[in-house]
Design a protein around this motif. Structure first.
Motif, PDB file in Angstrom:
ATOM      1  N   ILE A  40      -7.373  -4.743  35.909  1.00 26.53           N
ATOM      2  CA  ILE A  40      -8.536  -4.603  35.024  1.00 26.53           C
ATOM      3  C   ILE A  40      -9.579  -3.702  35.681  1.00 26.53           C
ATOM      4  CG2 ILE A  40     -10.505  -5.857  34.041  1.00 26.53           C
ATOM      5  CD1 ILE A  40      -8.495  -8.221  33.580  1.00 26.53           C
ATOM      6  N   MET A  41      -9.842  -3.936  36.972  1.00 27.80           N
ATOM      7  CA  MET A  41     -10.814  -3.101  37.689  1.00 27.80           C
ATOM      8  C   MET A  41     -10.371  -1.642  37.724  1.00 27.80           C
ATOM      9  SD  MET A  41     -12.307  -5.427  40.804  1.00 27.80           S
ATOM     10  CE  MET A  41     -10.793  -6.236  41.292  1.00 27.80           C
ATOM     11  N   MET A  58      -2.903  -2.574  27.201  1.00 27.65           N
ATOM     12  CA  MET A  58      -2.239  -1.891  28.313  1.00 27.65           C
ATOM     13  C   MET A  58      -1.620  -2.894  29.293  1.00 27.65           C
ATOM     14  SD  MET A  58      -2.748   1.417  27.833  1.00 27.65           S
ATOM     15  CE  MET A  58      -2.808   2.311  29.342  1.00 27.65           C
ATOM     16  N   LEU A  59      -2.241  -4.064  29.429  1.00 29.83           N
ATOM     17  CA  LEU A  59      -1.782  -5.071  30.390  1.00 29.83           C
ATOM     18  C   LEU A  59      -0.956  -6.181  29.748  1.00 29.83           C
ATOM     19  CD1 LEU A  59      -5.001  -5.370  32.594  1.00 29.83           C
ATOM     20  CD2 LEU A  59      -2.909  -4.089  33.069  1.00 29.83           C
ATOM     21  N   ASN A  60      -0.753  -6.051  28.455  1.00 29.93           N
ATOM     22  CA  ASN A  60       0.055  -7.023  27.725  1.00 29.93           C
ATOM     23  C   ASN A  60      -0.495  -8.445  27.886  1.00 29.93           C
ATOM     24  OD1 ASN A  60       2.126  -7.677  25.973  1.00 29.93           O
ATOM     25  ND2 ASN A  60       3.572  -8.111  27.642  1.00 29.93           N
ATOM     26  N   THR A  61      -1.798  -8.574  27.657  1.00 23.65           N
ATOM     27  CA  THR A  61      -2.474  -9.867  27.714  1.00 23.65           C
ATOM     28  C   THR A  61      -3.480  -9.923  26.573  1.00 23.65           C
ATOM     29  OG1 THR A  61      -3.540 -11.452  29.199  1.00 23.65           O
ATOM     30  CG2 THR A  61      -4.297  -9.170  29.344  1.00 23.65           C
ATOM     31  N   SER A  62      -4.238 -10.989  26.474  1.00 21.89           N
ATOM     32  CA  SER A  62      -5.190 -11.116  25.367  1.00 21.89           C
ATOM     33  C   SER A  62      -6.537 -10.497  25.716  1.00 21.89           C
ATOM     34  CB  SER A  62      -5.385 -12.587  25.010  1.00 21.89           C
ATOM     35  OG  SER A  62      -6.144 -13.240  26.000  1.00 21.89           O
ATOM     36  N   GLU A  63      -7.258 -10.124  24.674  1.00 23.92           N
ATOM     37  CA  GLU A  63      -8.599  -9.567  24.841  1.00 23.92           C
ATOM     38  C   GLU A  63      -9.519 -10.619  25.445  1.00 23.92           C
ATOM     39  OE1 GLU A  63     -12.743  -8.815  23.670  1.00 23.92           O
ATOM     40  OE2 GLU A  63     -11.467 -10.333  22.739  1.00 23.92           O
TER      41      GLU A  63
END
Length: 178
Positions: A40-41, A58-63
């Motif tokens: 994220i950073m 992009m990271l295949n996770t939730s907002e």
């Protein structure tokens, strides 16, 4: 070592994150964050305007996960702000200088405090084991450098200084573009 996420200016795939490279040399168990926080950073470092939803995709996770992680990184003061990087050189054709300043020991802090308030000073450091300050400055022209040096020469406690003018950047400072 984990595989590094790369970010491309267009599609998110070809930018190698400087933080990932730097922290790959450190035992991950001693870092105050995990791999997802690091990624994220990296995205925020590349583009602080990137939305939480874009990062999540992009990271295949939730907002919500991205938002919660960013808020926690800010709370821990790992992320200290969000900024626009401005290439000052493209606007004003500035001259970057590095100045080593030798001082009397008892005057070092006072001199540093005074110099740190100068608008052309980008950064100011004390050199370990010496009564020296190391300054990076960005000046509009040679006359401005000379005026700064003339003020420096008259400061009580300044023994001598050495100004080095940067003529070419092989690795630019992302904050000022020089």
């Amino acid at each position: 070592m984990t595989e590094e996420k790369n970010i491309d200016k267009n599609d998110g795939k070809n930018y190698e994150c400087d933080l990932s490279i730097r922290w790959s040399k450190i035992d991950a168990s001693i870092l105050p964050f995990d791999e997802l926080d690091k990624e994220i950073m990296c995205f925020l470092r590349y583009n602080a305007r990137m939305s939480n939803a874009e990062i999540a995709k992009m990271l295949n996770t939730s907002e919500a996960t991205v938002r919660r992680r960013i808020n926690e990184l800010v709370r821990k003061k790992i992320i200290t702000g969000f900024s626009a990087l401005v290439d000052l050189h493209s606007i004003e054709n500035s001259i970057k200088v590095c100045i080593r300043i030798d001082t009397e020991a008892e005057k070092l802090d006072e001199i540093a405090e005074d110099i740190a308030n100068e608008p052309d000073v980008l950064s100011l450091y004390r050199r370990r084991g010496q009564n020296q300050l190391l300054l990076q400055g960005l000046f509009l022209n040679l006359e401005a450098i000379q005026e700064f040096e003339d003020k420096l020469a008259t400061k009580p406690g300044v023994i001598k200084y050495d100004t080095m003018i940067v003529s070419k950047a092989f690795k630019k400072d992302p904050w000022v573009g020089i």
